[in-house]
Design an enzyme around this catalytic site. Sequence first.
Site, mmCIF file in Angstrom:
data_model
loop_
_atom_site.group_PDB
_atom_site.id
_atom_site.type_symbol
_atom_site.label_atom_id
_atom_site.label_comp_id
_atom_site.label_asym_id
_atom_site.label_seq_id
_atom_site.Cartn_x
_atom_site.Cartn_y
_atom_site.Cartn_z
ATOM 1 N N GLN A 75 54.059 136.199 59.517
ATOM 2 C CA GLN A 75 53.209 137.319 59.638
ATOM 3 C C GLN A 75 51.953 136.555 59.775
ATOM 4 O OE1 GLN A 75 53.216 140.542 58.825
ATOM 5 N NE2 GLN A 75 55.422 140.534 58.557
ATOM 6 N N SER A 76 51.744 135.866 60.759
ATOM 7 C CA SER A 76 50.561 135.387 61.304
ATOM 8 C C SER A 76 49.536 136.411 62.150
ATOM 9 C CB SER A 76 50.778 134.215 62.524
ATOM 10 O OG SER A 76 49.688 133.891 63.115
ATOM 11 N N ASN A 77 48.640 136.458 61.383
ATOM 12 C CA ASN A 77 47.357 137.426 62.174
ATOM 13 C C ASN A 77 46.989 136.834 63.493
ATOM 14 O OD1 ASN A 77 47.258 139.219 59.665
ATOM 15 N ND2 ASN A 77 46.525 137.371 58.704
ATOM 16 N N ALA A 79 48.479 135.218 65.715
ATOM 17 C CA ALA A 79 49.803 135.578 66.571
ATOM 18 C C ALA A 79 49.631 136.794 67.059
ATOM 19 C CB ALA A 79 51.146 135.198 66.181
#
Length: 331
Positions: A75-77, A79
């Site tokens: 859930q990387s913001n 990325a």
Amino acid sequence: MHLAKFPRIKLAHLPTPLEFLPRLSAHLGGPDIYIKRDDCTGLGSGGNKTRKLEFLMADAIDQNADIVITQGAVQSNHARQTAAAAAKLGLECNLLFENRISDPTGDYLNSGNVLLDRIYGCEPMHYPAKTDMNAAMGEHAEKLRSQGKKPYVIPGGGSNPIGALGYVNCALELVHQANEQQLRIDHVVHATGSAGTQAGLVTGLKAMNAGIPVLGIGVNAAQADQEQKVFDLAVQTADYIGAPGCVDRADVVANCDYVGDGYGIPTEGMKDALLLLARLEGILFDPVYSGKGLAGLLDLVRQGQFSSDDNIVFLHTGGSMGLFGYLEEIL
Ligand SMILES: *Cc1c(COP(=O)(O)O)cnc(C)c1O
């Protein structure tokens, strides 16, 4: 500081608003709380990584890259914002995800940021927890080069001296706004992870001698490690902008008491803080970073760690798209 010396592509809606939070401040009955809305940077639903990507993507294009690669949690913001920036600039983008959460839900794996990554045209690649993700990016870049591509590797969180320039720029912007609004800022507080945000802010504020202390609320590492990571990057960033030696070790302060069981694992304090701000101010935070940062700020205010006539600016670093990856944990 003369940031125009560095290549930059404008991606963000700047300046982001600096707003008073009247209902939260009244509720706490203590210091006045302001918010710097870096959740509203615009690109790909916004967040703090967009400021860093203005400098990183410009460097990628200067180096004639045709594909960018980066890494993060599922859930990387970071990325998600990188995927949006690459789409906007016509570059390919590969995302390498470390599966840091055990027993992830379907929402965590597919919704929130992951849905958006796919909409921006990136199909993420998954790696097991504890993979050396920098080595994985190096190997992947090598493979792309052997196929004739020109990859540009963006570190996790966009945190290197180039990315940190985005937060040197934010320091300039914030002090300018405060001067315009005649707002004396006594503290800046924000969530700190891969360190580029705090390193850039501290470097910028120190280089202009603003006299504004910054407190990072950790979401991952223990305090000593987090502070060292921020300090090392701040030193490099100060060298990079031509202000060597402007940051002292004592300028870097992190409080890592609000991490809970680990990175990306929800805490009760985060949930309470997130619901309180949604219901008092109509502002959304995220479970992994800004919600835990806010939980730290609220707890420190309640403990009386700030004086009641202080003006505190909470830097909202974004991330609310991640809420949809945590449906079951929030309500
Ligand atoms: C990445 C991130 C942070 C932390 O910023 P760093 O520069 O990695 O320390 C904080 N909040 C959100 C929402 C983020 O995505």
